[in-house]
Design a protein around this motif. Structure first.
Motif, PDB file in Angstrom:
ATOM      1  N   VAL A  30      56.238  38.104  12.314  1.00  0.00           N
ATOM      2  CA  VAL A  30      57.041  36.605  13.065  1.00  0.00           C
ATOM      3  C   VAL A  30      56.359  35.474  12.412  1.00  0.00           C
ATOM      4  O   VAL A  30      57.730  34.334  12.645  1.00  0.00           O
ATOM      5  CB  VAL A  30      56.331  36.793  14.953  1.00  0.00           C
ATOM      6  CG1 VAL A  30      56.902  35.510  15.272  1.00  0.00           C
ATOM      7  CG2 VAL A  30      57.271  37.585  15.301  1.00  0.00           C
ATOM      8  N   SER A  31      55.142  35.424  12.221  1.00  0.00           N
ATOM      9  CA  SER A  31      54.429  33.996  11.671  1.00  0.00           C
ATOM     10  C   SER A  31      55.502  33.678  10.177  1.00  0.00           C
ATOM     11  O   SER A  31      55.784  32.736  10.165  1.00  0.00           O
ATOM     12  CB  SER A  31      53.451  33.984  11.552  1.00  0.00           C
ATOM     13  OG  SER A  31      52.374  34.377  12.794  1.00  0.00           O
ATOM     14  N   GLY A  71      51.591  39.261   1.300  1.00  0.00           N
ATOM     15  CA  GLY A  71      51.604  38.435   2.506  1.00  0.00           C
ATOM     16  C   GLY A  71      51.995  37.054   3.025  1.00  0.00           C
ATOM     17  O   GLY A  71      51.435  36.880   4.057  1.00  0.00           O
ATOM     18  N   GLY A  72      51.552  36.271   1.689  1.00  0.00           N
ATOM     19  CA  GLY A  72      51.283  35.131   1.979  1.00  0.00           C
ATOM     20  C   GLY A  72      53.410  35.117   1.545  1.00  0.00           C
ATOM     21  O   GLY A  72      54.195  35.445   1.648  1.00  0.00           O
ATOM     22  N   LEU A  73      53.255  33.455   1.843  1.00  0.00           N
ATOM     23  CA  LEU A  73      54.809  33.009   1.117  1.00  0.00           C
ATOM     24  C   LEU A  73      55.029  32.068   0.721  1.00  0.00           C
ATOM     25  O   LEU A  73      54.010  31.414  -0.794  1.00  0.00           O
ATOM     26  CB  LEU A  73      53.820  31.649   2.696  1.00  0.00           C
ATOM     27  CG  LEU A  73      54.224  31.798   4.257  1.00  0.00           C
ATOM     28  CD1 LEU A  73      53.739  30.637   5.033  1.00  0.00           C
ATOM     29  CD2 LEU A  73      55.104  32.499   4.988  1.00  0.00           C
ATOM     30  N   ALA A  74      55.479  31.906  -0.493  1.00  0.00           N
ATOM     31  CA  ALA A  74      56.420  31.340  -1.632  1.00  0.00           C
ATOM     32  C   ALA A  74      56.300  29.467  -1.105  1.00  0.00           C
ATOM     33  O   ALA A  74      56.314  29.306  -0.611  1.00  0.00           O
ATOM     34  CB  ALA A  74      57.578  31.444  -2.066  1.00  0.00           C
ATOM     35  N   GLN A  75      55.777  28.872  -2.948  1.00  0.00           N
ATOM     36  CA  GLN A  75      55.492  28.042  -2.334  1.00  0.00           C
ATOM     37  C   GLN A  75      56.276  26.969  -3.173  1.00  0.00           C
ATOM     38  O   GLN A  75      55.971  27.730  -4.719  1.00  0.00           O
ATOM     39  CB  GLN A  75      54.067  27.522  -2.612  1.00  0.00           C
ATOM     40  CG  GLN A  75      53.108  27.829  -1.600  1.00  0.00           C
ATOM     41  CD  GLN A  75      52.907  27.662  -1.079  1.00  0.00           C
ATOM     42  OE1 GLN A  75      53.297  26.430  -0.525  1.00  0.00           O
ATOM     43  NE2 GLN A  75      52.303  29.119   0.400  1.00  0.00           N
ATOM     44  N   LEU A 134      49.640  27.570   9.728  1.00  0.00           N
ATOM     45  CA  LEU A 134      51.070  28.936   9.302  1.00  0.00           C
ATOM     46  C   LEU A 134      50.439  29.312   7.828  1.00  0.00           C
ATOM     47  O   LEU A 134      50.502  30.183   7.577  1.00  0.00           O
ATOM     48  CB  LEU A 134      52.809  28.229   9.239  1.00  0.00           C
ATOM     49  CG  LEU A 134      52.774  28.548  10.543  1.00  0.00           C
ATOM     50  CD1 LEU A 134      54.276  28.047  10.999  1.00  0.00           C
ATOM     51  CD2 LEU A 134      52.622  29.743  11.653  1.00  0.00           C
ATOM     52  N   SER A 135      50.361  28.376   7.091  1.00  0.00           N
ATOM     53  CA  SER A 135      50.086  27.980   5.152  1.00  0.00           C
ATOM     54  C   SER A 135      49.139  29.067   5.090  1.00  0.00           C
ATOM     55  O   SER A 135      48.789  29.843   4.259  1.00  0.00           O
ATOM     56  CB  SER A 135      50.196  26.886   4.801  1.00  0.00           C
ATOM     57  OG  SER A 135      49.258  26.499   4.792  1.00  0.00           O
ATOM     58  N   VAL A 136      48.040  29.302   6.129  1.00  0.00           N
ATOM     59  CA  VAL A 136      46.396  29.826   6.891  1.00  0.00           C
ATOM     60  C   VAL A 136      46.536  31.191   7.172  1.00  0.00           C
ATOM     61  O   VAL A 136      46.729  32.006   6.985  1.00  0.00           O
ATOM     62  CB  VAL A 136      45.575  29.335   7.065  1.00  0.00           C
ATOM     63  CG1 VAL A 136      44.270  29.796   7.384  1.00  0.00           C
ATOM     64  CG2 VAL A 136      45.302  27.415   5.759  1.00  0.00           C
TER      65      VAL A 136
END
Length: 234
Positions: A30-31, A71-75, A134-136
């Motif tokens: 969800v996050s 599992g991280g986010l695209a930057q 959220l980025s962490v």
């Protein structure tokens, strides 16, 4: 990212591990869905500007997605001459519009939006507390679920269906770590049949590659059909 078998301890511990992994996966999924960058059209930027929902912004050219696999986010790849405008909202969402097709010269939509945004605040800067959290939190939850999976895989009893290597490769299944749900269903909730299938790691690797490819194509199709705000991703 995924979650295999339970430990060799008492059977009563198995539901606990399954519940912990499910809750952890749900929190992460969800996050990640909420915080993943959303490719949208300029209408979204107009709405957010009119409503004062632009907390931070920058010009960019493409995405840096090195951490997505874990599992991280695209930057956003920051570039002052980039044709993409990326902005964050007070709720911590990231949206992006690529205006390359509309030109880049003076008077172009890219130039006008840049001027409007600069009048509000300078590019870069603080993206807002929700976005920082959220980025962490997103990669942190991914690591926590992944470590719980590795501990269970290495120290637990052998899975009923497939070897440890079989589930290891399926556990890397994108998007959103769907290998976790596959293991939870097969090893935790599907009623025992008395049959033990020792699928090999090679088969797990092949299945992981094939299913991952199908899911990637399906994700692209859903994003085209439903829009980037519903199916995000850099």
């Amino acid at each position: 990212m995924s979650a295999p078998m339970l430990s060799s301890g008492p059977t009563a511990r198995r539901p606990v591990l399954c519940a912990v992994l499910l809750v952890g996966w749900l929190l992460w999924a969800v996050s990640a869905w909420w915080a993943s960058p959303r490719p949208v059209d300029a209408t979204w930027l107009d709405r957010d500007l009119a409503a004062g929902r632009v907390v931070g912004w920058e010009r960019a050219q493409g995405w840096i997605d090195d951490g997505v696999f874990l599992g991280g986010l695209a930057q956003a790849r920051t570039d002052r001459q980039g044709t993409m405008i990326v902005w964050t909202t007070p709720a911590g969402q990231t949206r992006a519009v690529d205006l390359a097709a509309d030109g880049t010269g003076p008077g172009s939509p890219l130039d006008r939006y840049t001027a409007r945004l600069t009048a509000i605040r300078a590019p870069g800067g603080d993206p807002g507390a929700p976005a920082r959290v959220l980025s962490v939190a997103v990669p942190g939850l991914a690591v926590a679920v992944g470590l719980a999976w590795l501990v269970a895989l290495v120290s637990g009893a052998p899975p009923r269906h497939g070897t440890r290597w079989f589930w290891f490769w399926l556990g890397l299944l994108p998007p959103f770590g769907l290998g976790v749900l596959a293991w939870l269903y097969v090893e935790c909730w599907r009623p025992p049949t008395g049959r033990v299938d020792r699928h090999s790691g090679l088969l797990g690797l092949a299945w992981g590659f094939a299913v991952g490819l199908v899911l990637s194509v399906l994700t692209i199709g859903l994003r085209s059909a439903l829009g980037g705000n519903v199916v995000p991703g850099g």
